[in-house]
Motif scaffolding. Structure first.
Motif, PDB file in Angstrom:
ATOM      1  N   THR A 499      37.720  40.198  40.847  1.00  0.00           N
ATOM      2  CA  THR A 499      38.339  39.199  41.955  1.00  0.00           C
ATOM      3  C   THR A 499      39.790  39.197  41.932  1.00  0.00           C
ATOM      4  OG1 THR A 499      38.339  37.662  40.280  1.00  0.00           O
ATOM      5  CG2 THR A 499      36.441  37.688  41.624  1.00  0.00           C
ATOM      6  N   ALA A 500      40.186  38.572  43.197  1.00  0.00           N
ATOM      7  CA  ALA A 500      41.496  38.761  43.159  1.00  0.00           C
ATOM      8  C   ALA A 500      42.243  37.270  43.627  1.00  0.00           C
ATOM      9  CB  ALA A 500      42.037  39.824  44.193  1.00  0.00           C
ATOM     10  N   LYS A 501      43.676  36.951  43.043  1.00  0.00           N
ATOM     11  CA  LYS A 501      44.301  36.006  43.310  1.00  0.00           C
ATOM     12  C   LYS A 501      45.493  36.111  43.867  1.00  0.00           C
ATOM     13  CE  LYS A 501      41.869  32.661  40.030  1.00  0.00           C
ATOM     14  NZ  LYS A 501      42.002  32.210  38.803  1.00  0.00           N
ATOM     15  N   GLN A 506      54.444  35.972  46.026  1.00  0.00           N
ATOM     16  CA  GLN A 506      54.622  35.618  44.435  1.00  0.00           C
ATOM     17  C   GLN A 506      53.513  36.581  43.835  1.00  0.00           C
ATOM     18  OE1 GLN A 506      53.964  31.433  43.774  1.00  0.00           O
ATOM     19  NE2 GLN A 506      55.244  30.706  45.727  1.00  0.00           N
ATOM     20  N   GLY A 507      53.236  37.932  44.184  1.00  0.00           N
ATOM     21  CA  GLY A 507      52.311  38.734  43.487  1.00  0.00           C
ATOM     22  C   GLY A 507      50.909  38.295  43.874  1.00  0.00           C
ATOM     23  N   ALA A 508      50.373  39.419  42.958  1.00  0.00           N
ATOM     24  CA  ALA A 508      49.037  39.374  43.022  1.00  0.00           C
ATOM     25  C   ALA A 508      48.480  39.487  41.661  1.00  0.00           C
ATOM     26  CB  ALA A 508      48.391  40.464  44.112  1.00  0.00           C
ATOM     27  N   LYS A 509      47.146  39.112  41.377  1.00  0.00           N
ATOM     28  CA  LYS A 509      46.494  39.251  40.129  1.00  0.00           C
ATOM     29  C   LYS A 509      45.117  39.627  40.263  1.00  0.00           C
ATOM     30  CE  LYS A 509      45.633  36.414  35.962  1.00  0.00           C
ATOM     31  NZ  LYS A 509      45.735  35.144  35.376  1.00  0.00           N
ATOM     32  N   PHE A 510      44.733  40.665  39.587  1.00  0.00           N
ATOM     33  CA  PHE A 510      43.355  41.218  39.757  1.00  0.00           C
ATOM     34  C   PHE A 510      42.711  40.940  38.597  1.00  0.00           C
ATOM     35  CE2 PHE A 510      45.338  43.302  43.270  1.00  0.00           C
ATOM     36  CZ  PHE A 510      44.659  43.058  44.466  1.00  0.00           C
TER      37      PHE A 510
END
Lengths: 527, 153
Positions: A499-501, A506-510
């Motif tokens: 999943t991804a946020k 502000q960047g991404a988080k996988f």
């Protein structure tokens, strides 16, 4: 027969048997009661009457003796006031005679009523009693006439004989009664014994009958239900063609009919599902094959385009005007883009069709290999890698996965800021909301790849994993929009998820979740 | 009869006309004077090596010192041809460089197992192709000593 009726009949038969027992019991008690009544209404009064008779007779004898004695004394002149004493004794004799008569009547009455066969005893006793009365009466009669001492003595002797024979007779009567009593006692005992035996027999009979009927009833329910239970277990284990044969016309028979209908329908729908699954599998394989062949065959003419385009530019660009050279330039860019697309397609096809072997893979080593390939230094990037686990996986696919994720993080960097990527890992037991995919212990690792890049709008967090889905124009950021699709496909084929946020700017988080170990069933079918 | 190294003939088996053209041009671009001969499939390759049919005359079809082999060809593909050549006592000494569009690990592994001497994926640009030709010629005709290169069987 319906189960309800079976129970009803069972109940009724037991109830009938209980009524039979009750009737037998009442009859037995009545018999005992009758015998007992015989004793109390007949024998006991008889004994009392005979006893009274003896008492009265003895009193007559005693008083007569006394009378005779006193009479003799008076005659000898020994007693002065003999008149009063004689009168007293006479009165006693009269009253005793009355009692005697009364007792005798009672005795005779009872014998007449209950013991007609003993009438002869009454007659004999009467004669003996009358002898006593007669002798007693003679003495009083003598006194009136004047009596000699010898007469008195004679009467006394007669009285003694009378007494003995009377008492003997009374004794006979009493022993006769006693014998009767003994017989009656035997009868009571016999009746009681009979009653007890009958009760025991009836109880045993009732118990056996109830037992048999309960066994029959239970069997008629138990075996069909057991059949159904076994069939249900077999169906549960997948043998949908299973049917049960229960011929009884009761509710269980109806249940069996419904059961067979159900298993039949299940079987039909499963066959449908299986054939659909086979068709799906086939079409999936065809699609994969098509993708593999087409992407490979597309490469061939493309290579020529690049080759001849290059030659055209190298050898003949000088002969062209500026516009012509611009056309060649544009053509070559388009070809280059086409190449990227086809390369991604080939990668996707390779990843999805060539599931390699599952072995323990050190993710840390994989990530370092990927970092070396990615040339992070060229973009002034920095990647911070925490300790990563070793998991069961396909090593090549793991490489693709992290290449995709880290490459993505570096690619979508901000223009004015060097990229910084952080890779972390946490262990999750029993991941919630995830169906059991056969991984033992349900041990999962959650690996996050976080960047400081341009991020994306939250609403796109799912779309970015779609095939050919891009959030930016290819002139801004290249690529075919397949990279993350491949990553998701790899994660899911390992029984994991991705999943991804993100937030714009502000960047991404996988977040990749992968099971620690794979069973043979753990690798889901490709496609 | 020994021949000069720069005269070592090269035999290319490739069904793609463009690739054959490019190979010839790249050879020229690299200033290599080796003769290059072409066949279009595995059948023809074996006919050439055994001097059968139209390749019966050794003067027109000299024994090659190096074979450039494409894997995917009609009739008989490169893998089968490779297998047959390497199984033949009289042909197995000829170095075979597989030159194909394939990058598949599987192809690489299998062709080396069959006895291929090198595996090269066809370069995308012409310059790279010229480099490949130069390197190949340098390696096989300058650095390495090859066994007898004559037209006698």
């Amino acid at each position: 027969m319906r189960i309800r009726n079976k129970f009803l009949i069972n109940y009724i038969s037991v109830a009938v048997l209980i009524v039979v027992i009750a009737v037998w019991g009442v009859r037995a008690i009545n018999a005992i009661n009758n015998e007992f009544n015989g004793v109390t209404n007949d024998t006991l009064p008889l004994i009392k009457a005979v006893d009274d008779l003896r008492f009265a007779a003895l009193r007559i004898i005693t008083s007569t003796n006394e009378y005779g004695f006193k009479l003799a004394e008076r005659k000898a002149g020994k007693v002065i006031d003999g008149g009063d004493a004689l009168a007293f004794e006479e009165e006693l004799i009269v009253s005793s005679e009355k009692l005697y008569q009364k007792s005798f009547e009672k005795y005779e009455d009872i014998v007449k009523k209950f013991h007609k066969e003993d009438q002869y005893l009454v007659d004999v006793l009467r004669i003996a009693g009358q002898e006593i009365l007669k002798t007693s009466g003679e003495l009083i009669e003598h006194k009136k006439k004047g009596v000699s001492g010898q007469d008195i003595l004679k009467i006394k002797e007669t009285l003694q004989i009378d007494e003995i024979s009377f008492l003997d007779l009374v004794q006979d009567v009493l022993s006769h009664i006693e014998k009767d009593l003994e017989d009656q006692k035997k009868d009571v005992m016999h009746a009681m014994k009979n009653a007890v035996y009958t009760l025991i027999a009836v109880c045993v009979f009732t118990i056996i009958i109830s037992l048999i009927s309960i066994i029959l009833l239970t069997n008629s329910i138990y075996y069909p239900i057991k059949k159904l239970k076994d069939a249900t277990e077999e169906i549960g284990a997948g043998a949908l063609e299973k049917t049960v044969t229960i011929t009884s016309k009761d509710e269980i028979g109806e249940l069996a009919v419904s059961f067979n209908k159900m298993s039949g329908n299940l079987n039909i729908s499963r066959s449908g599902l299986i054939s659909t699954a086979i068709r799906l599998d086939q079409s999936n394989k065809e699609l994969e094959n098509f993708l593999k062949i087409s992407s490979h065959d597309l490469q061939e003419p493309l290579r020529k385009l690049i080759l001849f385009g290059g030659l055209l530019k190298d050898r003949y660009a000088e002969l062209l005007e500026d516009q012509g050279r611009d056309y060649i330039e544009r053509m070559q860019k388009a070809v280059q883009r086409m190449q990227e697309l086809i390369n991604d397609l080939v990668t996707y096809s390779q990843v999805t069709t060539n599931a390699g072997s599952i072995i323990p893979v050190d993710i840390t080593a994989i990530v370092h290999k990927v970092l070396a390939d990615l040339k992070v230094k060229e973009v002034n990037g920095r990647v911070e890698v925490s300790e990563l686990p070793t998991i069961d996986a396909d090593p090549l696919q793991m490489q693709h996965l992290f290449q995709g994720l880290i490459g993505n993080a570096l690619k979508f960097r901000k223009k004015d800021e060097p990229p910084f990527v952080k890779i972390n890992c946490t262990l999750i037991q029993n991941k919630a909301g995830k169906p059991d995919n056969g991984a033992p212990n349900n041990k999962f690792y959650q690996i996050t790849v976080e960047d400081n890049g341009i991020g994306f709008q939250e609403e796109y967090s799912e779309r970015i994993f779609d095939f050919f889905q891009r959030l930016h124009s290819s002139s801004e950021y290249g690529g075919a929009g397949i990279g993350l699709s491949i990553c998701r496909k790899i994660a899911e084929s390992h029984g994991g998820s991705i999943t991804a946020k993100g937030m714009p700017g502000q960047g991404a988080k996988f977040i990749v979740t992968l099971p620690a170990s794979q069973t043979e069933m753990g690798m889901t079918n490709w496609g | 009869m020994a021949i000069e190294r720069h005269e070592v003939p090269i035999l290319m088996a490739d069904d793609d006309e463009d690739d054959r053209l490019m190979a010839r041009e790249a050879l020229e671009e690299a200033h290599l004077s080796n003769n290059i001969y072409f066949v279009e499939n595995g059948e023809e390759l074996l006919d050439y090596l055994y001097h059968r049919g139209k390749y019966a005359n050794p003067a027109d079809s000299p024994n090659p010192g190096l074979i450039l082999l494409d894997l995917n060809m009609p009739k008989k593909d490169g893998r089968e041809a490779l297998k047959e050549i390497k199984a033949d006592q009289n042909l197995r000494h000829i170095p075979i460089v597989v030159l194909t569009t394939s990058k598949a690990e599987d192809d690489i592994f299998k062709t080396y197992r069959l006895g291929a001497n090198s595996f090269i994926t066809k370069p995308v640009s012409f310059e790279s192709l010229v480099d490949v030709m130069k390197t190949l010629a340098n390696y096989w005709f300058q650095i390495v000593k090859l066994p007898y290169c004559n037209n006698d069987k």
